[in-house]
Design an enzyme around this catalytic site. Structure first.
Site, PDB file in Angstrom:
ATOM      1  N   HIS A  95       4.607  -0.108   7.753  1.00 18.58           N
ATOM      2  CA  HIS A  95       5.922   0.550   7.739  1.00 18.58           C
ATOM      3  C   HIS A  95       6.961  -0.497   8.192  1.00 18.58           C
ATOM      4  O   HIS A  95       7.040  -1.570   7.606  1.00 18.58           O
ATOM      5  CB  HIS A  95       5.836   1.786   8.641  1.00 18.58           C
ATOM      6  N   HIS A 154       5.211   0.333  -2.227  1.00 17.72           N
ATOM      7  CA  HIS A 154       5.885   1.448  -1.552  1.00 17.72           C
ATOM      8  C   HIS A 154       5.262   2.731  -2.067  1.00 17.72           C
ATOM      9  O   HIS A 154       4.997   2.849  -3.261  1.00 17.72           O
ATOM     10  CB  HIS A 154       7.387   1.436  -1.865  1.00 17.72           C
ATOM     11  N   ASP A 159      12.098  -4.235   3.169  1.00 14.31           N
ATOM     12  CA  ASP A 159      11.751  -5.194   4.216  1.00 14.31           C
ATOM     13  C   ASP A 159      11.644  -6.625   3.687  1.00 14.31           C
ATOM     14  O   ASP A 159      11.865  -7.584   4.431  1.00 14.31           O
ATOM     15  CB  ASP A 159      10.428  -4.789   4.882  1.00 14.31           C
TER      16      ASP A 159
HETATM   17  C1  LIG Z   1      10.772   0.012   4.824  1.00  8.24           C
HETATM   18  C2  LIG Z   1       9.323   0.288   4.679  1.00  8.24           C
HETATM   19  O1  LIG Z   1       8.677   0.774   5.568  1.00  8.24           O
HETATM   20  S1  LIG Z   1       8.664  -0.069   3.183  1.00  8.24           S
HETATM   21  C3  LIG Z   1       6.924  -0.391   3.451  1.00  8.24           C
HETATM   22  C4  LIG Z   1       6.725  -1.670   4.193  1.00  8.24           C
HETATM   23  N1  LIG Z   1       5.322  -2.030   4.218  1.00  8.24           N
HETATM   24  C5  LIG Z   1       4.847  -3.109   3.586  1.00  8.24           C
HETATM   25  O2  LIG Z   1       5.545  -3.872   2.972  1.00  8.24           O
HETATM   26  C6  LIG Z   1       3.359  -3.337   3.743  1.00  8.24           C
HETATM   27  C7  LIG Z   1       2.707  -3.734   2.424  1.00  8.24           C
HETATM   28  N2  LIG Z   1       2.620  -2.593   1.541  1.00  8.24           N
HETATM   29  C8  LIG Z   1       1.608  -1.661   1.663  1.00  8.24           C
HETATM   30  O3  LIG Z   1       0.696  -1.802   2.514  1.00  8.24           O
HETATM   31  C9  LIG Z   1       1.626  -0.450   0.772  1.00  8.24           C
HETATM   32  O4  LIG Z   1       2.216  -0.754  -0.461  1.00  8.24           O
HETATM   33  C10 LIG Z   1       2.337   0.758   1.447  1.00  8.24           C
HETATM   34  C11 LIG Z   1       1.790   1.015   2.850  1.00  8.24           C
HETATM   35  C12 LIG Z   1       3.830   0.482   1.549  1.00  8.24           C
HETATM   36  C13 LIG Z   1       2.123   1.994   0.565  1.00  8.24           C
HETATM   37  O5  LIG Z   1       0.783   2.342   0.688  1.00  8.24           O
HETATM   38  P1  LIG Z   1       0.041   3.389  -0.290  1.00  8.24           P
HETATM   39  O6  LIG Z   1       1.025   4.224  -0.991  1.00  8.24           O
HETATM   40  O7  LIG Z   1      -1.002   4.062   0.502  1.00  8.24           O
HETATM   41  O8  LIG Z   1      -0.628   2.466  -1.384  1.00  8.24           O
HETATM   42  P2  LIG Z   1      -2.014   1.705  -1.290  1.00  8.24           P
HETATM   43  O9  LIG Z   1      -2.089   0.879  -0.047  1.00  8.24           O
HETATM   44  O10 LIG Z   1      -3.107   2.695  -1.522  1.00  8.24           O
HETATM   45  O11 LIG Z   1      -1.881   0.758  -2.538  1.00  8.24           O
HETATM   46  C14 LIG Z   1      -2.186   1.097  -3.900  1.00  8.24           C
HETATM   47  C15 LIG Z   1      -2.782  -0.138  -4.565  1.00  8.24           C
HETATM   48  O12 LIG Z   1      -1.823  -1.198  -4.561  1.00  8.24           O
HETATM   49  C16 LIG Z   1      -2.281  -2.297  -3.757  1.00  8.24           C
HETATM   50  N3  LIG Z   1      -1.182  -2.729  -2.923  1.00  8.24           N
HETATM   51  C17 LIG Z   1      -0.194  -1.950  -2.413  1.00  8.24           C
HETATM   52  N4  LIG Z   1       0.639  -2.689  -1.702  1.00  8.24           N
HETATM   53  C18 LIG Z   1       0.166  -3.946  -1.738  1.00  8.24           C
HETATM   54  C19 LIG Z   1       0.628  -5.148  -1.186  1.00  8.24           C
HETATM   55  N5  LIG Z   1       1.709  -5.187  -0.441  1.00  8.24           N
HETATM   56  N6  LIG Z   1      -0.079  -6.263  -1.417  1.00  8.24           N
HETATM   57  C20 LIG Z   1      -1.187  -6.237  -2.199  1.00  8.24           C
HETATM   58  N7  LIG Z   1      -1.661  -5.110  -2.758  1.00  8.24           N
HETATM   59  C21 LIG Z   1      -0.990  -3.981  -2.522  1.00  8.24           C
HETATM   60  C22 LIG Z   1      -3.405  -1.733  -2.900  1.00  8.24           C
HETATM   61  O13 LIG Z   1      -4.330  -2.726  -2.518  1.00  8.24           O
HETATM   62  C23 LIG Z   1      -3.983  -0.703  -3.816  1.00  8.24           C
HETATM   63  O14 LIG Z   1      -4.787  -1.360  -4.769  1.00  8.24           O
HETATM   64  P3  LIG Z   1      -6.159  -0.718  -5.289  1.00  8.24           P
HETATM   65  O15 LIG Z   1      -5.758   0.573  -5.944  1.00  8.24           O
HETATM   66  O16 LIG Z   1      -6.686  -1.751  -6.197  1.00  8.24           O
HETATM   67  O17 LIG Z   1      -6.976  -0.492  -4.053  1.00  8.24           O
HETATM   68  O1  LIG Z   2       9.948   5.584   2.672  1.00 10.24           O
HETATM   69  C1  LIG Z   2       9.002   4.984   3.223  1.00 10.24           C
HETATM   70  O2  LIG Z   2       7.809   5.385   3.192  1.00 10.24           O
HETATM   71  C2  LIG Z   2       9.229   3.736   3.967  1.00 10.24           C
HETATM   72  C3  LIG Z   2      10.610   3.205   3.795  1.00 10.24           C
HETATM   73  O3  LIG Z   2      10.930   2.610   2.796  1.00 10.24           O
HETATM   74  C4  LIG Z   2      11.587   3.497   4.824  1.00 10.24           C
HETATM   75  O4  LIG Z   2      11.271   4.159   5.824  1.00 10.24           O
HETATM   76  O5  LIG Z   2      12.750   3.050   4.689  1.00 10.24           O
END
Ligand SMILES: CC(=O)SCCNC(=O)CCNC(=O)[C@H](O)C(C)(C)COP(=O)(O)OP(=O)(O)OC[C@H]1O[C@@H](n2cnc3c(N)ncnc32)[C@H](O)[C@@H]1OP(=O)(O)O
Ligand SMILES: O=C([O-])CC(=O)C(=O)O
Length: 368
Positions: free
Chosen positions: A223, A262, A314
């Site tokens: 997050h 996301h 981010d």
């Molecule tokens: C402002 C914010 O808070 S925005 C979010 C900030 N967080 C990040 O940038 C962390 C990196 N991103 C992630 O971990 C994820 O994309 C999340 C947590 C944002 C969303 O998670 P979820 O919706 O649960 O998606 P999930 O993690 O299941 O990903 C789906 C697929 O995409 C892949 N994937 C998703 N994000 C990434 C990533 N950043 N890098 C590499 N692979 C990724 C996963 O490995 C998964 O692949 P698979 O189906 O082959 O196993």
């Molecule tokens: O919507 C989300 O899951 C994360 C995000 O981009 C935020 O909190 O700004």
């Protein structure tokens, strides 16, 4: 034994609340905040306008805006004892944990803490928003053995926040870009931290507790913690080619690349990221050094081609904060500080129409 309901891991797509605060309209690619588009607001309004929109339901008139700015300024002071608590924290304390401690400690100074009325909650939210920049910056400074810095009430809210962070009065250009990041971070429907805050509020617990839980949620690198993780990653190398290689290595190792993906915009660019990419461009132009932009664009291309994934907010917030001279440890605390407006609006909405959150489980343990 199991209930008839289907289990959805991560509650993906599950509707957790009815809200009049915000909505991610993925069909129309719009982020709606109380009927306004967040991206439009980022072009035409400032953070204070959006704070008013979130907490009072509409954009402020000029006089309401002045009154709000005064209200925030008049609440800048932090009790000395809270600063003393922060000064006792060990220096390895994470800045988000420092912020969480400071925010939590403020609850004891609220003489009306059991009052959950709309007016009391709103007034509490505004008071907290006034204090958040000083708590955010000074918890970080005290953990790092630095002197406490006092807010400058002659500056705008965002300019003062940035001034407290860097110790230097920002230019109008720097203050405007920083303000835009606060605005874009202010609210985003039902991310984990908002859900956390609403779950806590649903027990009739107070705003401080709900927000403190929100800080803990936002700290995680899936997050809000992703913004600082992105900057550490960018700092590992110095050129676009090396950054491309670094990301490729991470993908080969099946690591997640911070700043990409996301839950809601998995196969599209987060619209907020585009606004900050433009801000990064402007900062690079001013400095006459495009290295960070080139690195970010190289990373963006690899992720799009190799994984079909796009940047979230981010990813571009990190280099923007770097170019504004902000210490990396403050990136996520700043995100929280900005998000306090949205979180408080959600806690107030939850308190006004509450039913305690209490879901069920699918039992997969020992048979009985
Ligand atoms: C402002 C914010 O808070 S925005 C979010 C900030 N967080 C990040 O940038 C962390 C990196 N991103 C992630 O971990 C994820 O994309 C999340 C947590 C944002 C969303 O998670 P979820 O919706 O649960 O998606 P999930 O993690 O299941 O990903 C789906 C697929 O995409 C892949 N994937 C998703 N994000 C990434 C990533 N950043 N890098 C590499 N692979 C990724 C996963 O490995 C998964 O692949 P698979 O189906 O082959 O196993
Ligand atoms: O919507 C989300 O899951 C994360 C995000 O981009 C935020 O909190 O700004």
């Amino acid at each position: 034994m199991s209930t008839n309901q289907q289990f959805v891991p991560g509650l993906d797509g599950v509707i957790a609340a009815e809200t009049a605060i915000s909505f991610l309209d993925t069909e129309q690619e719009k982020i709606i905040i109380r009927g306004h588009e967040l991206i439009d607001l980022s072009q035409n309004n400032d953070y204070i306008d959006v704070v008013h929109l979130l907490l009072d339901g509409k954009l402020p008139t000029a006089s309401k805006k002045t009154a709000l700015e005064k209200k925030l300024t008049s609440n800048y002071d932090i009790p000395d004892q809270v600063m003393q608590i922060l000064s006792l924290l060990p220096k390895q304390t994470h800045p988000m944990d420092g912020l969480r401690t400071g925010l939590s400690a403020l609850s004891g100074y609220d003489g009306d803490i059991d009052n959950r009325s709309l007016e009391a909650n709103k007034s509490r939210a505004y008071k907290l928003l006034g204090k958040l920049p000083a708590i955010t910056v000074n918890s970080f400074r005290l953990i790092n053995g630095q002197e406490v810095v006092k807010p400058d009430p002659t500056l705008s809210y965002s300019a003062n926040f940035l001034y407290m962070i860097t110790g230097e009065k920002p230019t109008a250009f720097e203050a405007e870009i920083f303000d835009r990041t606060l605005l874009l971070y202010s609210e985003h429907e039902m991310p984990n931290s908002t859900f956390t805050a609403r779950v806590i509020a649903s027990t009739n617990s107070d705003l401080y507790g709900a927000l403190t839980g929100g800080v803990a949620s936002l700290k995680g690198n899936l997050h809000g913690g992703a913004n600082e993780a992105v900057m550490y990653m960018l700092n590992e190398v110095k050129t676009a080619a090396a950054f491309e290689e670094l990301i490729q290595r991470k993908l080969i190792n099946k690591e997640k690349v911070m700043g990409f993906g996301h839950r809601v915009y998995m196969k599209k660019m987060d619209p907020r990221a585009l606004v900050l990419k433009d801000a990064l461009k402007q900062l690079c132009e001013k400095k006459g050094d495009y290295t960070l932009l080139e690195m970010c664009e190289a990373g963006e291309e690899v992720m799009r081609e190799d994984k079909g994934l796009y940047p979230n907010l981010d990813y571009y917030a990190a280099p923007v904060y770097w170019m504004l001279g902000i210490p990396i440890g403050l990136y996520t605390p700043i995100f929280f500080s900005a998000r306090t407006a949205g979180l408080a609006a959600h806690v107030i909405e939850q308190h006004n129409n509450n039913r305690i959150f209490r879901p069920r489980v699918h039992y997969i343990g020992e048979s009985y």
